[in-house]
Design an enzyme around this catalytic site. Structure first.
Site, short mmCIF file in Angstrom:
data_model
loop_
_atom_site.label_atom_id
_atom_site.label_comp_id
_atom_site.label_asym_id
_atom_site.label_seq_id
_atom_site.Cartn_x
_atom_site.Cartn_y
_atom_site.Cartn_z
N ASP A 104 -7.68 4.14 -3.78
CA ASP A 104 -6.84 3.18 -3.08
C ASP A 104 -6.38 2.11 -4.08
OD1 ASP A 104 -5.55 1.45 -1.41
OD2 ASP A 104 -7.27 1.02 -0.11
N CYS A 159 0.81 -1.23 0.00
CA CYS A 159 0.00 0.00 0.00
C CYS A 159 0.83 1.27 0.00
CB CYS A 159 -0.99 0.00 1.15
SG CYS A 159 -0.29 0.22 2.81
N HIS A 208 -2.59 1.11 7.16
CA HIS A 208 -2.92 1.14 5.74
C HIS A 208 -3.02 2.60 5.30
CE1 HIS A 208 -4.36 0.02 1.86
NE2 HIS A 208 -5.54 0.60 2.04
#
Length: 281
Positions: free
Chosen positions: A131, A79, A116
């Protein structure tokens, strides 16, 4: 050199090389449609994964190093790498980007740390959750930052809901043939600073309880399919909800890394990765 005030080093990325890598050409004014095009193209071109953490290697977040890895060397990332690179390119294209911390939910019976990274992007007249770094369960396209926003993708969908007593708290939920799964929770403020990501990334890349240090986990989106390699188990999810699972030999693992995930590894790197996999049947 990073310009004064460019906390995230966006000036160090090469948007042209990135756009060629993901296959998006032409003028890209900061509209909602272009955000959707870029988000989708990123997901389809750049694989998600954690080979460096499981190999005990550092995961640097300097934007030029992230771009060299994902774009130049044909490698995977997780991420922080994906969303920081995406954010830097978006800023170079004129989008407004806010970087935020999210807490994974995943039906776990205890609070998980905020490890995250998600993005809220101003595009056109709206704001969107973007995302490109949550792997196989993440959204293929951005969602409007609005209560009840729904993104359908074949047999699955993502729902964004405003939750709790805080007016800026949001939950993202996945709905598919297996049921409903809460993915993560975030608040739309305050924004992160670059050192926050360094600390979060250090935990994710090194802590023994991090899900990214104990096993090989890779994801690749493709047209109508999603590939996931968990250890030596390959799962292929199709848009209509069909799921195929197979356990791979070393030779098959090497082939799927190159062909299904598009990950380029040298001979020594490949041998090191194969040694980390569970024993073959």
């Amino acid at each position: 050199m990073v310009e004064r005030g460019d906390e995230w080093g966006a000036a160090l990325v090469d948007p042209g090389a990135y756009l060629r890598r993901i296959g998006v050409l032409g003028a890209l004014p900061p509209t909602a449609e272009n955000l959707r095009r870029l988000h989708r193209a990123h997901q389809l071109a750049l694989p998600f994964g954690n080979l460096d953490p499981v190999l005990g290697r550092p995961v640097p977040l300097e934007p030029e190093l992230v771009q060299a890895k994902l774009v130049g060397r044909g490698r995977e990332g997780y991420c922080f790498e994906h969303n920081l690179l995406f954010a830097a390119v978006l800023e170079r294209l004129g989008f407004g980007v806010t970087r935020l911390a999210a807490r994974a939910l995943l039906n776990v019976d205890r609070p998980l740390p905020r490890t995250h990274l998600v993005l809220v992007v101003a595009a056109g007249s709206g704001r969107f959750l973007a995302d490109v770094g949550f792997g196989a369960k993440g959204p293929l396209e951005p969602l409007p930052l609005a209560d009840g926003a729904l993104l359908r993708d074949g047999a699955r969908s993502h729902l964004l809901r405003r939750t709790g007593t805080a007016p800026d708290q949001w939950d993202l939920e996945l709905r598919d043939t297996a049921g409903r799964l809460p993915l993560y929770r975030f608040e739309s403020g305050p924004a992160l600073h670059q050192p926050d990501c360094v600390v979060m990334n250090h935990y994710t890349a090194t802590h023994p309880r991090s899900p990214f240090t104990g096993r090989v986990h890779l994801t690749r989106f493709a047209a109508g399919r999603r590939f996931t390699l968990d250890g030596r188990t390959l799962t292929v999810e199709r848009a209509d909800g069909r799921v195929e699972t197979v356990r791979l030999t070393d030779r098959q693992c090497a082939d799927t890394l190159a062909e299904d995930f598009g990950i380029r590894l040298g001979p020594d790197e490949l041998r090191a990765v194969l040694r980390l996999l569970p024993a073959a049947d």
